[in-house]
Design a protein around this motif. Structure first.
Motif, PDB file in Angstrom:
ATOM      1  N   SER A 323     -29.641  21.779 -38.938  1.00 36.50           N
ATOM      2  CA  SER A 323     -30.390  22.277 -37.787  1.00 36.50           C
ATOM      3  C   SER A 323     -30.191  23.775 -37.610  1.00 36.50           C
ATOM      4  O   SER A 323     -30.898  24.407 -36.829  1.00 36.50           O
ATOM      5  N   GLY A 324     -29.237  24.353 -38.345  1.00 37.99           N
ATOM      6  CA  GLY A 324     -28.996  25.792 -38.243  1.00 37.99           C
ATOM      7  C   GLY A 324     -28.189  26.170 -37.010  1.00 37.99           C
ATOM      8  O   GLY A 324     -28.255  27.296 -36.536  1.00 37.99           O
ATOM      9  N   MET A 325     -27.406  25.221 -36.491  1.00 36.19           N
ATOM     10  CA  MET A 325     -26.549  25.501 -35.339  1.00 36.19           C
ATOM     11  C   MET A 325     -25.106  25.662 -35.820  1.00 36.19           C
ATOM     12  O   MET A 325     -24.675  24.978 -36.752  1.00 36.19           O
ATOM     13  N   ILE A 326     -24.386  26.561 -35.189  1.00 35.55           N
ATOM     14  CA  ILE A 326     -22.987  26.790 -35.566  1.00 35.55           C
ATOM     15  C   ILE A 326     -22.073  26.037 -34.605  1.00 35.55           C
ATOM     16  O   ILE A 326     -22.169  26.197 -33.383  1.00 35.55           O
ATOM     17  N   LEU A 327     -21.180  25.206 -35.165  1.00 39.62           N
ATOM     18  CA  LEU A 327     -20.306  24.373 -34.343  1.00 39.62           C
ATOM     19  C   LEU A 327     -18.910  24.969 -34.292  1.00 39.62           C
ATOM     20  O   LEU A 327     -18.378  25.406 -35.318  1.00 39.62           O
ATOM     21  N   PRO A 328     -18.290  24.997 -33.121  1.00 45.53           N
ATOM     22  CA  PRO A 328     -16.897  25.420 -33.064  1.00 45.53           C
ATOM     23  C   PRO A 328     -16.013  24.422 -33.812  1.00 45.53           C
ATOM     24  O   PRO A 328     -16.359  23.234 -33.908  1.00 45.53           O
ATOM     25  N   GLU A 329     -14.892  24.913 -34.341  1.00 48.20           N
ATOM     26  CA  GLU A 329     -14.026  24.052 -35.146  1.00 48.20           C
ATOM     27  C   GLU A 329     -13.392  22.925 -34.337  1.00 48.20           C
ATOM     28  O   GLU A 329     -13.187  21.814 -34.840  1.00 48.20           O
ATOM     29  N   SER A 330     -13.094  23.197 -33.068  1.00 45.15           N
ATOM     30  CA  SER A 330     -12.387  22.152 -32.330  1.00 45.15           C
ATOM     31  C   SER A 330     -13.375  21.117 -31.778  1.00 45.15           C
ATOM     32  O   SER A 330     -14.408  21.456 -31.201  1.00 45.15           O
ATOM     33  N   LEU A 331     -13.065  19.867 -32.015  1.00 47.17           N
ATOM     34  CA  LEU A 331     -13.998  18.771 -31.708  1.00 47.17           C
ATOM     35  C   LEU A 331     -14.250  18.683 -30.199  1.00 47.17           C
ATOM     36  O   LEU A 331     -13.395  19.076 -29.395  1.00 47.17           O
ATOM     37  N   PRO A 332     -15.435  18.183 -29.798  1.00 45.25           N
ATOM     38  CA  PRO A 332     -15.761  18.098 -28.371  1.00 45.25           C
ATOM     39  C   PRO A 332     -14.671  17.375 -27.581  1.00 45.25           C
ATOM     40  O   PRO A 332     -14.163  16.341 -28.013  1.00 45.25           O
ATOM     41  N   GLU A 333     -14.326  17.918 -26.441  1.00 43.16           N
ATOM     42  CA  GLU A 333     -13.218  17.412 -25.620  1.00 43.16           C
ATOM     43  C   GLU A 333     -13.502  16.039 -25.016  1.00 43.16           C
ATOM     44  O   GLU A 333     -12.643  15.166 -24.994  1.00 43.16           O
ATOM     45  N   ASP A 334     -14.736  15.883 -24.531  1.00 41.71           N
ATOM     46  CA  ASP A 334     -15.027  14.750 -23.655  1.00 41.71           C
ATOM     47  C   ASP A 334     -15.729  13.616 -24.397  1.00 41.71           C
ATOM     48  O   ASP A 334     -16.416  12.818 -23.800  1.00 41.71           O
ATOM     49  N   SER A 335     -15.530  13.556 -25.729  1.00 39.43           N
ATOM     50  CA  SER A 335     -16.237  12.559 -26.515  1.00 39.43           C
ATOM     51  C   SER A 335     -15.433  11.253 -26.541  1.00 39.43           C
ATOM     52  O   SER A 335     -14.207  11.271 -26.653  1.00 39.43           O
ATOM     53  N   PRO A 336     -16.138  10.095 -26.441  1.00 39.66           N
ATOM     54  CA  PRO A 336     -15.405   8.841 -26.601  1.00 39.66           C
ATOM     55  C   PRO A 336     -14.828   8.777 -28.018  1.00 39.66           C
ATOM     56  O   PRO A 336     -15.320   9.468 -28.908  1.00 39.66           O
ATOM     57  N   PHE A 337     -13.823   7.996 -28.249  1.00 42.03           N
ATOM     58  CA  PHE A 337     -13.183   7.866 -29.568  1.00 42.03           C
ATOM     59  C   PHE A 337     -12.452   9.132 -30.004  1.00 42.03           C
ATOM     60  O   PHE A 337     -12.140   9.301 -31.165  1.00 42.03           O
ATOM     61  N   ARG A 338     -12.178  10.057 -29.074  1.00 45.48           N
ATOM     62  CA  ARG A 338     -11.502  11.301 -29.447  1.00 45.48           C
ATOM     63  C   ARG A 338     -10.164  11.032 -30.143  1.00 45.48           C
ATOM     64  O   ARG A 338      -9.772  11.741 -31.061  1.00 45.48           O
ATOM     65  N   GLU A 339      -9.518   9.923 -29.748  1.00 48.83           N
ATOM     66  CA  GLU A 339      -8.203   9.612 -30.322  1.00 48.83           C
ATOM     67  C   GLU A 339      -8.272   9.357 -31.842  1.00 48.83           C
ATOM     68  O   GLU A 339      -7.266   9.440 -32.527  1.00 48.83           O
TER      69      GLU A 339
END
Ligand code: ZLM
Ligand code: CA
Ligand code: ZN
Length: 380
Positions: A323-339
Motif C-alpha cells: 500500500s506504500g505506507m510506512i509502519l513503525p517498528e513497534s507493534l500496535p499497543e492496543d491490538s488483541p493477541f499482543r501477548e
C-alpha cells in the motif's frame, strides 16, 4: 504513527473473510488458519485498513472450481465429511490422497471455497481495473492438483485466479517464494507460454513435494516458460535478495508480463516450524517491494507459514509495502493477541540466526548463471 511513503498506492485492495481463520486442520497440524486472524488484527491495529479498499469475500462457486478441478474430485470434496470419511470404501482415501497432511476436518470444504473465492475476487478487481494490487493472505495454496489435494491444499486458488486472468491478459507471471516448490501451479501451466512460473525453494529430492529441480523447464509450447531455483538449507538475507533480483529483473524485462501473481509463503522465514531458511522479515518483504517497483498489476497471496507470530508480522509488513505506507517498528499497543509478540513486540524480530548457510557463494553464483542462460531463451 503510520506514515505515507513516497510510493503510496491508492488502488490497493484487501480481500478477506474472517470466517476462514476459524477452521482447524486438527490438533498438532502445522497449518493454522488462526494466523490469518493474527494478521488481520495487526493490519487493522496499524490502521492499514484505512488506506486500502476492503472487501469481505464470498465463497467460490462449484462452476468456478470446475474451471480447473475435475468433476469427480469436486463431487467428492463437497460431499465428504469427518463423519462419512471413516465409512468410505477402502481405496477411496488413497485415490484422493486424504491423510495426515490433508485431513477431512469439520468444514474443510467451506474453508477451501472461501480462500479460493477471495483470490477470485482479487483477480476480478485486477481485471476490471479497480485495483492495481489485490491482496489475499488466505490464498496461495499452491500444491492442490486437478483431482487431488496435496500438502495442506484442497483447491488451487492460484490456478483458478490465473485461468480467470488469462481471459484478458496475454502473459501472466507467477512468482513463488514459499520454501516449498509451487508444483500445482507449475503443472497446470506446464505446456503453455502464456503463463511463466518461477519458484524458489528448498530442493534435495526429498523435501516436500520432491519436485522442482532445475531441469523442470516446461514442455511443448511451454518449454522455457517454467523456471525452478533449487536451494539448500540456511540461505541468508543477502544471498536470497541478490539471487532473487538477479533472476527476476531480466525475467520480467524479457517476458513482459501484463499481470503478476506473487505467492508469499512465510515458511521461507527463519525459525519457521517446517522451514529451514534464515530469511528475516525485511528480506522477504524486499522481494515483494522489488516486484512492486515494476508497476505491473499484481495479485498477492499468502501460502505456507507455520510460526503464526512471524507469519502475521511478515504479511502485515508486506501489506504496508504494497500500500506504500510506512509502519513503525513497534507493534500496535492496543491490538488483541499482543501477548503473542513478546518479548520484543517488534515488527522485525531477529530470525536469521538458526541454520548454517549450506549455499556457498560458488553454488549460488552457479544457480544464478544457469537461470540467466535459461531466461536468454525467451529472447529467441
Ligand atoms: N506426513 N500432524 C507445505 C506442505 C508440506 C509428506 C510426511 C504427515 C508435515 C507435517 C500433519 C498432526 C505449503 C510431507 C508427513 C505427518 C507424509 C509436511 C498432522 C506434522 C504434522 O503433526 C502433524 C497429526 C502434519 C504434517 C508435520 N507435512 C510437515 N511437512 C509435508 C507437506 C504446504 O507451505 O507449501 C503451502 C501451504 N508432507 O512431507 C509426508 C511426506 C505425511
Ligand atoms: Ca517456492
Ligand atoms: Zn510451504
Amino acid at each position: 504513527k503510520i506514515e505515507f511513503g513516497t510510493d503510496y498506492s491508492p488502488d490497493v485492495s484487501y480481500h478477506f473473510n474472517s470466517k476462514v481463520s476459524e477452521f482447524h486442520y486438527g490438533v498438532r497440524h502445522p497449518m493454522k488458519p488462526f494466523r490469518l486472524m493474527l494478521t488481520d488484527h495487526l493490519v487493522s491495529g496499524y490502521g492499514l485498513h484505512n488506506y486500502m479498499d476492503l472487501y469481505e469475500t464470498r465463497a467460490a462457486s462449484r462452476e468456478e472450481l470446475l474451471e480447473f478441478h475435475s468433476k469427480d474430485y469436486i463431487d467428492f470434496l463437497s460431499k465428504v465429511t469427518p463423519d462419512t470419511v471413516s465409512k468410505l470404501p477402502r481405496g477411496s482415501l488413497e485415490k484422493f490422497n486424504i491423510g495426515d497432511d490433508c485431513p477431512i476436518f469439520q468444514g474443510f470444504y467451506d474453508y477451501s471455497v472461501l480462500y479460493a473465492g477471495a483470490s477470485l475476487d482479487a483477480s476480478r478487481k485486477l481485471l476490471n481495473g479497480q485495483s492495481e494490487i489485490a491482496i489475499n493472505w488466505s490464498g496461495g495454496l499452491h500444491h492442490a492438483k486437478k483431482s487431488s489435494p496435496s500438502g495442506f491444499c484442497y483447491v488451487n486458488d492460484i490456478v483458478l485466479s490465473i485461468i480467470n486472468l488469462l481471459r484478458f491478459h496475454p502473459r501472466v507471471l507467477y512468482i513463488d517464494i514459499d520454501i516449498h516448490h509451487g508444483d500445482g501451479v507449475q503443472e497446470a501451466f506446464y505446456t503453455t507460454d502464456r503463463v511463466f512460473t518461477v519458484s524458489f525453494h528448498k530442493y534435495n529430492g526429498e523435501f516436500f513435494p520432491g519436485t522442482g529441480n532445475f531441469d523442470e523447464l516446461g514442455c511443448s509450447e511451454g518449454k522455457h516458460f517454467a523456471l525452478n531455483v533449487p536451494l539448500e538449507d540456511g540461505i541468508d538475507d543477502d544471498s536470497y535478495i541478490n539471487l532473487f533480483k538477479g533472476v527476476m529483473d531480466p525475467l520480467i524485462t524479457s517476458y513482459k508480463p501484463t499481470v503478476i501473481i506473487q505467492q508469499c509463503g512465510a515458511d521461507s522465514l527463519g525459525h519457521d516450524r517446517l522451514g529451514c531458511f534464515n530469511l528475516n522479515i525485511k528480506a522477504h518483504g524486499e522481494c515483494v517491494k522489488f516486484i512492486k517497483s515494476f508497476g505491473i498489476p499484481m495479485l498477492v497471496v499468502g501460502g505456507g507459514g507455520y510460526t503464526p507470530r512471524n507469519v502475521s508480522r511478515l504479511w502485515t509488513y508486506e501489506t504496508g509495502i504494497l500500500s506504500g505506507m510506512i509502519l513503525p517498528e513497534s507493534l500496535p499497543e492496543d491490538s488483541p493477541f499482543r501477548e503473542w509478540f513478546g518479548p520484543d513486540y517488534s515488527l522485525y524480530p531477529t530470525l536469521g540466526d538458526l541454520y548454517e548457510n549450506k549455499n556457498s557463494k560458488k553454488f549460488l553464483e552457479n544457480v544464478r548463471i544457469r537461470c540467466l542462460e535459461r531466461i536468454r531463451y525467451l529472447q529467441g
